[in-house]
Design a protein around this motif. Structure first.
Motif, mmCIF file in Angstrom:
data_model
loop_
_atom_site.group_PDB
_atom_site.id
_atom_site.type_symbol
_atom_site.label_atom_id
_atom_site.label_comp_id
_atom_site.label_asym_id
_atom_site.label_seq_id
_atom_site.Cartn_x
_atom_site.Cartn_y
_atom_site.Cartn_z
ATOM 1 N N PRO A 134 0.812 -1.219 0.000
ATOM 2 C CA PRO A 134 0.000 0.000 0.000
ATOM 3 C C PRO A 134 0.849 1.274 0.000
ATOM 4 O O PRO A 134 0.509 2.251 -0.664
ATOM 5 N N LYS A 135 1.984 1.262 0.697
ATOM 6 C CA LYS A 135 2.854 2.443 0.732
ATOM 7 C C LYS A 135 3.456 2.718 -0.649
ATOM 8 O O LYS A 135 3.507 3.863 -1.105
ATOM 9 N N GLY B 27 0.125 8.729 -6.291
ATOM 10 C CA GLY B 27 -0.086 10.099 -5.843
ATOM 11 C C GLY B 27 -1.201 10.224 -4.822
ATOM 12 O O GLY B 27 -1.537 11.329 -4.401
ATOM 13 N N LEU B 28 -1.769 9.100 -4.414
ATOM 14 C CA LEU B 28 -2.799 9.105 -3.381
ATOM 15 C C LEU B 28 -2.127 9.038 -2.010
ATOM 16 O O LEU B 28 -0.997 8.579 -1.889
ATOM 17 N N THR C 298 -5.891 7.055 1.992
ATOM 18 C CA THR C 298 -6.845 6.875 0.896
ATOM 19 C C THR C 298 -6.703 5.485 0.291
ATOM 20 O O THR C 298 -7.703 4.828 -0.004
ATOM 21 N N VAL C 299 -5.469 5.024 0.125
ATOM 22 C CA VAL C 299 -5.242 3.675 -0.408
ATOM 23 C C VAL C 299 -5.848 2.635 0.525
ATOM 24 O O VAL C 299 -6.547 1.715 0.086
ATOM 25 N N HIS C 300 -5.651 2.792 1.836
ATOM 26 C CA HIS C 300 -6.246 1.843 2.791
ATOM 27 C C HIS C 300 -7.774 1.902 2.745
ATOM 28 O O HIS C 300 -8.442 0.861 2.829
ATOM 29 N N ARG C 301 -8.333 3.083 2.584
ATOM 30 C CA ARG C 301 -9.797 3.215 2.494
ATOM 31 C C ARG C 301 -10.325 2.537 1.226
ATOM 32 O O ARG C 301 -11.321 1.830 1.258
ATOM 33 N N TYR C 302 -9.617 2.706 0.089
ATOM 34 C CA TYR C 302 -10.027 2.057 -1.158
ATOM 35 C C TYR C 302 -9.926 0.540 -1.041
ATOM 36 O O TYR C 302 -10.763 -0.179 -1.579
ATOM 37 N N LEU C 303 -8.904 0.046 -0.347
ATOM 38 C CA LEU C 303 -8.787 -1.402 -0.144
ATOM 39 C C LEU C 303 -9.942 -1.914 0.714
ATOM 40 O O LEU C 303 -10.529 -2.958 0.424
ATOM 41 N N LYS C 304 -10.261 -1.183 1.768
ATOM 42 C CA LYS C 304 -11.330 -1.600 2.679
ATOM 43 C C LYS C 304 -12.687 -1.606 1.975
ATOM 44 O O LYS C 304 -13.496 -2.506 2.172
ATOM 45 N N ASN C 305 -12.917 -0.599 1.125
ATOM 46 C CA ASN C 305 -14.198 -0.495 0.416
ATOM 47 C C ASN C 305 -14.278 -1.409 -0.798
ATOM 48 O O ASN C 305 -15.329 -1.505 -1.418
ATOM 49 N N GLY C 306 -13.159 -2.038 -1.172
ATOM 50 C CA GLY C 306 -13.160 -2.921 -2.328
ATOM 51 C C GLY C 306 -12.951 -2.199 -3.642
ATOM 52 O O GLY C 306 -13.150 -2.775 -4.703
ATOM 53 N N ASN D 186 -15.824 14.430 -11.932
ATOM 54 C CA ASN D 186 -17.003 13.810 -11.332
ATOM 55 C C ASN D 186 -16.693 12.470 -10.685
ATOM 56 O O ASN D 186 -17.558 11.845 -10.107
ATOM 57 N N SER D 187 -15.448 12.030 -10.771
ATOM 58 C CA SER D 187 -15.073 10.737 -10.215
ATOM 59 C C SER D 187 -15.002 10.779 -8.693
ATOM 60 O O SER D 187 -14.702 11.792 -8.095
ATOM 61 N N SER D 188 -15.284 9.636 -8.089
ATOM 62 C CA SER D 188 -15.133 9.547 -6.640
ATOM 63 C C SER D 188 -13.659 9.570 -6.257
ATOM 64 O O SER D 188 -13.310 9.796 -5.118
ATOM 65 N N LEU D 189 -12.780 9.336 -7.239
ATOM 66 C CA LEU D 189 -11.351 9.345 -6.979
ATOM 67 C C LEU D 189 -10.734 10.728 -7.143
ATOM 68 O O LEU D 189 -9.622 10.960 -6.715
#
Length: 100
Positions: free
Chosen positions: A17-18, A25-26, A30-38, A72-75
């Protein structure tokens, strides 16, 4: 066998993740949140409390997803709304009344 399980067998040189945060550039959170949310695919060879690998293909997918959908992206980063020349409605704050 699920797609994620098949993916784990082929991912040998995944990114931590690091490393993924540095390349994309995240922020790390944020990377951990994206992993948790799938939102990002991951691979954990040893189970729940073992090292997490993110396939390098996720970098490409993430870049394509953000470029196609634009702001408009969630990212997409939170951008301030375009400022108009009209003042906001309501009374002026007291601190700004001194500068009239």
């Amino acid at each position: 066998m699920s797609t994620d399980t098949l993916l784990c067998h082929f991912v040998v040189d995944g990114l931590s993740p690091k490393e993924f945060a540095a390349r994309s550039g995240l922020s790390l959170s944020t990377v951990h949140r994206y992993l948790k949310n799938g939102h990002l695919k991951k691979c954990q060879h040893g189970g729940k409390h073992c090292r997490v690998y993110i396939p390098e293909s996720e970098l490409f997918r993430l870049a394509c997803e953000t470029s196609e959908s634009g702001e408009n992206s969630s990212l997409a980063q939170d951008q301030p709304a375009s400022t108009s020349s009209q003042p906001l409605s309501g009374p002026r704050p007291q601190w700004s009344r001194r500068f009239q």
